[in-house]
Write a protein that holds these residues in place. Structure first.
Motif, PDB file in Angstrom:
ATOM      1  N   SER A  96      48.627  77.198  42.993  1.00 25.88           N
ATOM      2  CA  SER A  96      48.682  78.793  42.522  1.00 25.88           C
ATOM      3  C   SER A  96      49.740  79.379  43.280  1.00 25.88           C
ATOM      4  N   GLU A  97      49.861  79.131  44.542  1.00 26.81           N
ATOM      5  CA  GLU A  97      50.763  79.908  45.482  1.00 26.81           C
ATOM      6  C   GLU A  97      52.295  79.333  45.315  1.00 26.81           C
ATOM      7  N   LEU A  98      52.408  77.926  44.763  1.00 22.43           N
ATOM      8  CA  LEU A  98      53.745  77.493  44.293  1.00 22.43           C
ATOM      9  C   LEU A  98      54.101  78.234  43.197  1.00 22.43           C
ATOM     10  N   PHE A  99      53.116  78.295  42.384  1.00 28.12           N
ATOM     11  CA  PHE A  99      53.676  79.000  41.038  1.00 28.12           C
ATOM     12  C   PHE A  99      53.995  80.457  41.181  1.00 28.12           C
ATOM     13  N   VAL A 100      53.593  81.119  42.140  1.00 26.91           N
ATOM     14  CA  VAL A 100      53.777  82.439  42.611  1.00 26.91           C
ATOM     15  C   VAL A 100      55.091  82.690  42.942  1.00 26.91           C
ATOM     16  N   GLU A 101      55.282  81.462  44.083  1.00 27.63           N
ATOM     17  CA  GLU A 101      56.769  81.462  44.819  1.00 27.63           C
ATOM     18  C   GLU A 101      57.778  81.203  43.768  1.00 27.63           C
ATOM     19  N   GLU A 103      57.820  81.735  40.901  1.00 32.98           N
ATOM     20  CA  GLU A 103      57.882  82.781  39.458  1.00 32.98           C
ATOM     21  C   GLU A 103      57.594  82.197  38.327  1.00 32.98           C
ATOM     22  N   LEU A 104      56.749  81.340  38.155  1.00 33.71           N
ATOM     23  CA  LEU A 104      56.260  80.638  36.933  1.00 33.71           C
ATOM     24  C   LEU A 104      55.248  81.233  36.372  1.00 33.71           C
ATOM     25  N   ASP A 105      54.923  80.982  35.028  1.00 30.91           N
ATOM     26  CA  ASP A 105      53.825  81.689  34.479  1.00 30.91           C
ATOM     27  C   ASP A 105      52.477  81.256  34.809  1.00 30.91           C
ATOM     28  N   PRO A 106      51.430  82.149  35.306  1.00 27.40           N
ATOM     29  CA  PRO A 106      50.368  81.490  35.711  1.00 27.40           C
ATOM     30  C   PRO A 106      49.479  80.927  34.467  1.00 27.40           C
ATOM     31  N   ALA A 107      49.733  81.397  33.429  1.00 28.36           N
ATOM     32  CA  ALA A 107      49.174  80.800  32.423  1.00 28.36           C
ATOM     33  C   ALA A 107      49.357  79.267  31.909  1.00 28.36           C
ATOM     34  N   ASP A 108      50.722  79.000  32.340  1.00 29.60           N
ATOM     35  CA  ASP A 108      50.875  77.399  32.216  1.00 29.60           C
ATOM     36  C   ASP A 108      50.107  76.789  33.461  1.00 29.60           C
ATOM     37  N   LEU A 109      49.817  77.143  34.548  1.00 26.90           N
ATOM     38  CA  LEU A 109      49.002  76.648  35.540  1.00 26.90           C
ATOM     39  C   LEU A 109      47.380  76.329  34.939  1.00 26.90           C
TER      40      LEU A 109
END
Length: 454
Positions: A96-101, A103-109
């Motif tokens: 989740s931290e990597l997705f934020v860093e 700038e990826l869509d959290p819905a994809d996570l």
């Protein structure tokens, strides 16, 4: 965490062998003085005198890791792509931290996490894993890779609004290598001089660790030879395989071990006549260390300044050094325990118990009831509890009474050797391997003598 921007296959350096703590040990604890020209190795004992002679087998020259700092391992097929971004997981990182860093869509996570049973791995990423992200023209995530090793990965590919998941295992091409050398100051210094991969050096220590104390018993003139596998993908070296045969001459006495998988599927190392190389208890729970305090019932406590029995052995080592179970057993405790700090307690057959204290953290899966085998990593050196610095406090108890760990391996019987009913199978599986080793070792001795003669 280490970040690696987009790149093509021409400017990526691959990390072949992660030195980790081993590398630190070799450079800091085992610095050897400049050594003279090696003298010739002594030929191996005639272990296969009754076998037919084999033709000479060429020695494979191994690929070696680069001297400079290397980038993380990536699959050769991925390195040809120019639209991938790669990240190496550091301790404590979360997806989740990597997705934020990034700038990826959290819905994809969320979509990745519900893509299948194997996706649970994403919630327990380990340090050293490599992650690959490929974005589409819109900037959305199109494909994601979790690379556990060059041979294992999970591929997540977008399918509409969801992701499909595929577990991929790559089968490497296996080649064999033989290396040998002479000890002048320490085994690891000799292995480093001969460019032996650290993983294989540690395996040699594991194999003979019940017979030889490599910190105290080795002396100048001791010799080693190892015959092991190397793994390649797409003609590129990706890692070490199994140790097949190992030989160590200590104070003039030869120890020889061959790898064998029993009919029951258990793999171990045995002498050519079928005796197990495993003792009932390993001499030491660390591969490399310095003993900072011995078993002493009248020791002056370094913190309390009072006479308090020291009911174990203290091994000084850097924080994070792997700690191994010294014998087969069941974990009875893996938690914080007063002045011991983080501790693992293992119960063994015959009323024996071992304790491993002041750990920085536990190995994955360590909890009461878990069965461990001799040599399994159960935790990592630390300084939790009452400790003046990073070290392992190791105790051996028999029926609740502390025993001197230095003599504990004499109290338990050695592991059983090959059963009489399986000796024919053992010989049929190992004779050719030992013959091949003997042929290669003769060639190694010949080449070493030629170098020395020059």
């Amino acid at each position: 965490m280490q970040r690696h921007p987009q790149r093509d296959g021409r400017n990526i350096t691959v990390a072949l062998i992660p030195f980790g703590v081993i590398g630190l040990f070799i450079t800091s604890l085992l610095q050897a003085p400049a050594e003279s020209e090696p003298f010739p190795l002594v030929s191996a004992h005639e272990i296969v005198a009754d076998l037919p002679a084999l033709p000479e087998i060429p020695v494979v020259e191994s690929a070696q890791p680069p001297e400079s700092e290397a980038e993380p391992e990536l699959l050769p097929s991925l390195r040809q792509s120019t639209d991938w971004q790669f990240v190496e997981v550091s301790y404590g990182d979360t997806l989740s931290e990597l997705f934020v860093e990034l700038e990826l869509d959290p819905a994809d996570l969320a979509r990745l996490l519900r893509s299948g049973e194997d996706a649970k791995t994403l919630n327990a990423m380990k340090e050293g894993y490599k992650l690959g992200f490929r974005l589409g023209d819109s900037g959305d995530l199109d494909e994601f890779r979790l690379i556990r090793s060059p041979l294992q990965e999970l591929a997540f590919k977008r399918d509409g609004q969801e992701f499909g998941i595929e577990s991929i295992r790559h089968t490497p091409r296996i080649e064999t290598e033989i290396k040998g050398g002479t000890v002048y100051s320490s085994l690891l210094a000799a292995a480093e001089r001969e460019r032996v991969p650290p993983t294989q050096s540690m395996r040699m220590v594991d194999i003979f660790g019940g017979k030889i104390d490599f910190m105290l018993d080795t002396q100048p003139g001791d010799q080693f030879t190892i015959f092991y596998e190397q793994q390649f993908l797409e003609d590129e070296y990706v890692g070490e395989g199994d140790m097949l045969v190992a030989r160590f001459v200590n104070r003039g006495k030869e120890h020889l071990a061959v790898r064998y998988e029993t009919a029951d599927g258990l793999t171990g190392y045995y002498s050519p006549d079928g005796n197990s190389m495993r003792t009932g208890m390993m001499r030491n729970p660390l591969d490399v260390f310095r003993i900072s305090s011995h078993f002493n019932p009248k020791r002056l406590h370094p913190i309390l300044n009072k006479v308090r029995p020291h009911e174990g052995t203290d091994y000084a080592a850097p924080t994070g050094t792997p700690v191994r179970a010294t014998s087969d057993g069941n974990i009875t405790r893996a938690s914080r325990y007063g002045s011991y700090g983080n501790i693992v307690i293992v119960a063994h057959a015959g009323g024996f118990e071992t304790r491993y204290a002041h750990l920085s953290r536990y190995a994955d899966g360590m909890k009461p009831g878990v069965r461990v085998r001799q040599g399994d990593v159960i935790g990592y050196v630390g300084s939790t509890g009452s400790a003046t610095g990073p070290h392992l406090h190791y105790e051996v108890l028999k029926d609740g009474v502390p025993r001197n760990p230095a003599r504990a391996n004499e109290l338990l019987p050695s592991a059983p050797g090959i059963a009489a009913g399986e000796m024919d199978r053992f010989r049929s599986h190992t004779e050719n391997l030992l013959a091949q080793f003997d042929t290669l070792n003769r060639e190694l001795v010949r080449r070493s003598a030629g170098v020395s003669a020059d």
